[in-house]
Design a protein around this motif. Structure first.
Motif, PDB file in Angstrom:
ATOM      1  N   ASN A 124      -1.636   1.654  -1.744  1.00 20.44           N
ATOM      2  CA  ASN A 124      -1.981   1.848  -0.335  1.00 20.44           C
ATOM      3  C   ASN A 124      -3.484   1.675  -0.060  1.00 20.44           C
ATOM      4  O   ASN A 124      -3.893   0.762   0.658  1.00 20.44           O
TER       5      ASN A 124
ATOM      6  N   CYS B 234      10.192   5.093  -0.845  1.00 18.66           N
ATOM      7  CA  CYS B 234      10.345   5.515   0.560  1.00 18.66           C
ATOM      8  C   CYS B 234      11.290   4.586   1.319  1.00 18.66           C
ATOM      9  O   CYS B 234      11.241   3.370   1.153  1.00 18.66           O
TER      10      CYS B 234
ATOM     11  N   ASP C 171       4.684   6.012  -8.045  1.00 14.69           N
ATOM     12  CA  ASP C 171       4.799   6.276  -6.615  1.00 14.69           C
ATOM     13  C   ASP C 171       5.099   4.929  -5.977  1.00 14.69           C
ATOM     14  O   ASP C 171       4.206   4.141  -5.707  1.00 14.69           O
TER      15      ASP C 171
ATOM     16  N   VAL D 248       6.217  12.428  -0.412  1.00 14.95           N
ATOM     17  CA  VAL D 248       5.412  13.468  -1.061  1.00 14.95           C
ATOM     18  C   VAL D 248       6.321  14.348  -1.923  1.00 14.95           C
ATOM     19  O   VAL D 248       5.998  14.651  -3.071  1.00 14.95           O
TER      20      VAL D 248
ATOM     21  N   ALA E 140       6.342   4.139  -3.032  1.00 14.05           N
ATOM     22  CA  ALA E 140       6.585   4.238  -1.588  1.00 14.05           C
ATOM     23  C   ALA E 140       6.824   2.843  -0.992  1.00 14.05           C
ATOM     24  O   ALA E 140       7.730   2.651  -0.185  1.00 14.05           O
ATOM     25  N   ARG E 141       5.995   1.862  -1.416  1.00 20.68           N
ATOM     26  CA  ARG E 141       6.127   0.483  -0.907  1.00 20.68           C
ATOM     27  C   ARG E 141       6.480  -0.509  -2.017  1.00 20.68           C
ATOM     28  O   ARG E 141       6.074  -1.673  -1.959  1.00 20.68           O
TER      29      ARG E 141
ATOM     30  N   THR F  34      11.003  13.417   1.869  1.00 21.95           N
ATOM     31  CA  THR F  34       9.755  12.650   2.007  1.00 21.95           C
ATOM     32  C   THR F  34       9.266  12.093   0.671  1.00 21.95           C
ATOM     33  O   THR F  34       9.678  12.566  -0.402  1.00 21.95           O
TER      34      THR F  34
ATOM     35  N   GLU G 160       0.867   3.476  -8.666  1.00 24.44           N
ATOM     36  CA  GLU G 160       1.318   3.351  -7.272  1.00 24.44           C
ATOM     37  C   GLU G 160       1.584   1.887  -6.957  1.00 24.44           C
ATOM     38  O   GLU G 160       0.703   1.046  -7.146  1.00 24.44           O
TER      39      GLU G 160
ATOM     40  N   GLU H 115      -1.897  14.237  -0.573  1.00 30.16           N
ATOM     41  CA  GLU H 115      -0.771  15.137  -0.819  1.00 30.16           C
ATOM     42  C   GLU H 115      -1.241  16.593  -0.924  1.00 30.16           C
ATOM     43  O   GLU H 115      -0.662  17.400  -1.642  1.00 30.16           O
TER      44      GLU H 115
ATOM     45  N   ASN I 156       7.262  12.544  -5.160  1.00 32.60           N
ATOM     46  CA  ASN I 156       6.174  12.551  -6.150  1.00 32.60           C
ATOM     47  C   ASN I 156       5.972  13.930  -6.754  1.00 32.60           C
ATOM     48  O   ASN I 156       5.785  14.076  -7.962  1.00 32.60           O
TER      49      ASN I 156
ATOM     50  N   HIS J 252      -2.468   7.813  -3.551  1.00 30.53           N
ATOM     51  CA  HIS J 252      -1.911   8.672  -2.502  1.00 30.53           C
ATOM     52  C   HIS J 252      -1.771  10.100  -3.017  1.00 30.53           C
ATOM     53  O   HIS J 252      -2.101  11.060  -2.322  1.00 30.53           O
TER      54      HIS J 252
HETATM   55  C1  LIG Z   1       3.486   7.321   2.643  1.00 28.00           C
HETATM   56  C2  LIG Z   1       3.238   7.393   1.183  1.00 28.00           C
HETATM   57  C3  LIG Z   1       3.724   8.469   0.423  1.00 28.00           C
HETATM   58  C4  LIG Z   1       4.371   9.693   1.020  1.00 28.00           C
HETATM   59  O1  LIG Z   1       5.373   9.510   1.870  1.00 28.00           O
HETATM   60  P1  LIG Z   1       5.780  10.604   2.990  1.00 28.00           P
HETATM   61  O2  LIG Z   1       7.187  10.231   3.235  1.00 28.00           O
HETATM   62  O3  LIG Z   1       4.870  10.383   4.134  1.00 28.00           O
HETATM   63  O4  LIG Z   1       5.659  11.964   2.391  1.00 28.00           O
HETATM   64  C5  LIG Z   1       3.507   8.438  -0.934  1.00 28.00           C
HETATM   65  N1  LIG Z   1       2.831   7.434  -1.510  1.00 28.00           N
HETATM   66  C6  LIG Z   1       2.340   6.403  -0.824  1.00 28.00           C
HETATM   67  C7  LIG Z   1       1.627   5.317  -1.527  1.00 28.00           C
HETATM   68  C8  LIG Z   1       2.518   6.341   0.551  1.00 28.00           C
HETATM   69  O5  LIG Z   1       1.998   5.319   1.245  1.00 28.00           O
END
Ligand SMILES: *Cc1c(COP(=O)(O)O)cnc(C)c1O
Length: 353
Positions: free
Chosen positions: A143, A200, A172, A63, A174-175, A61, A139, A92, A66, A87
């Motif tokens: 988000n 992610c 981070d 999380v 993720a996106r 994941t 980040e 977390e 990170n 996030h």
């Molecule tokens: C979703 C997300 C995470 C964590 O991802 P998981 O796979 O749900 O643990 C971390 N940082 C950001 C900005 C996110 O949107």
């Protein structure tokens, strides 16, 4: 409860396609705790190369990605700098306090872009009674600010400053794929300014699970230790990694469509209701919309009314709702979803009169 027609609660709701499931079924696998899963190894090499770093580690994941980063960069009783809406701070479960044993110092910003002047004020002096500032986290995309894109120049500035203070910088990401798709910036161009990243595969890219931690060879070796400690050492995880590889090869190129969907939805609902856009900076940078319902509208009532009509969106801060666009909703469905939102809004306004 009526059935869900359109699910805009998150870009994590996407389901693996038939082609993705086929890639998963056919994946060559081995025991990844022995680092012998060829598909996991292939995904890790692909990601390391994309980001121009030495090495990468598949983790269950975002999380975990990170928290591993925080653990490898810090010692117990240190302090890390995070953005106030991050996030890591909000979602977390206070994990940095539990896992690495560090506390967080939050700095507010516009769009998630930390100013080096505010970081400078937050860095602790060397006296023994202060915690030691040992990591800065950003980040991309951000988000809670509404999928905002941190500019390359802002990341460069933070990075230069962090380097001058000899403090590592983690992203981070993720996106981060959405930021790359929107701006045309390559992953390695962002990563150039970063010590480590976590990305992610299970959000807009549409894989069922999985994230990747990225850094130097040494950082990744240390990360492997922490992944095991956290219970994230998986065995034939090539089945999951295959989904990630498939997503990178076939889904990544479509991410911009999700941004277009967000803009179309925004255009429709903001021209026909009194709701307003609450994304930080006032722009729709990528696939997330923060919708301010205004003080006269109860966001919970509106969300429930949408839900009754088959549209799921999530709650945000205060008067806000959040809608996230993804590959499992078509452009046509976005327009239908916007109509449901508008009708729901009209309906609760009538009741309130
Ligand atoms: C979703 C997300 C995470 C964590 O991802 P998981 O796979 O749900 O643990 C971390 N940082 C950001 C900005 C996110 O949107």
């Amino acid at each position: 409860m009526s059935s869900i027609k359109f699910d805009l609660r998150s870009d994590t709701v996407t389901k693996p396609t038939i082609e993705m499931r086929k890639a998963m079924a056919e994946a060559e696998v081995g025991d990844d705790v022995y680092a012998e899963d060829p598909t996991v190894n292939r995904l890790q090499s692909m990601i390391a190369e994309l980001f121009g770093k030495e090495s990468a580690l598949f983790v269950p994941t975002g999380v975990m990605g990170n928290q591993i980063a925080i653990a490898i960069h810090t010692k117990r009783s240190d302090e890390i700098i995070v953005e106030s809406e991050s996030h890591i701070f909000h979602y977390e479960t206070a994990a940095p306090a539990i896992i690495a044993g560090v506390q967080m110092y939050c700095i507010p910003s516009v769009k998630g872009e930390l100013a080096s002047s505010s970081i400078s004020e937050a860095i602790r002096p060397g006296d023994y009674y202060f915690p030691k500032t040992s990591l800065i986290c950003i980040e991309q995309t951000h988000n809670r600010h509404g999928g905002t894109v941190l500019s390359l120049s802002s990341i460069e500035e933070v990075s230069g400053f962090a380097q001058s203070k000899q403090i590592p910088l983690h992203c981070d990401g993720a996106r981060i794929w959405n930021a790359c798709a929107e701006t045309g910036t390559a992953p390695h161009e962002y990563a150039h300014y970063l010590d480590t990243l976590s990305v992610c595969l299970s959000k807009g890219l549409g894989a069922p699970a999985g994230s990747v931690f990225i850094g130097t060879k040494d950082q990744v070796e240390y990360a492997r230790h922490w992944r095991k400690l956290l219970g994230g050492g998986m065995r034939q995880s090539g089945i999951l990694a295959a989904a990630g590889i498939h997503a990178l090869q076939f889904h990544r190129e479509h991410l911009r469509d999700d941004h277009e969907k967000a803009r179309i939805f925004a255009e429709q609902i903001f021209s026909r209701t009194s709701c307003t856009l609450a994304n930080s900076g006032g722009t729709v940078d990528t696939n997330i919309l923060i919708i301010d319902c205004g003080i006269d509208t109860d966001p919970y009532l509106l969300r429930n009314e949408c839900s009754k009509r088959g549209l799921e969106i999530s709650s945000g801060r205060g008067q806000c709702l959040r809608a996230v666009f993804h590959r499992d909703i078509t452009m046509q469905e976005v327009k239908e979803a916007a109509m449901i939102f508008i009708q729901s809004f009209d309906s609760i306004m009538k009741e309130n009169r």
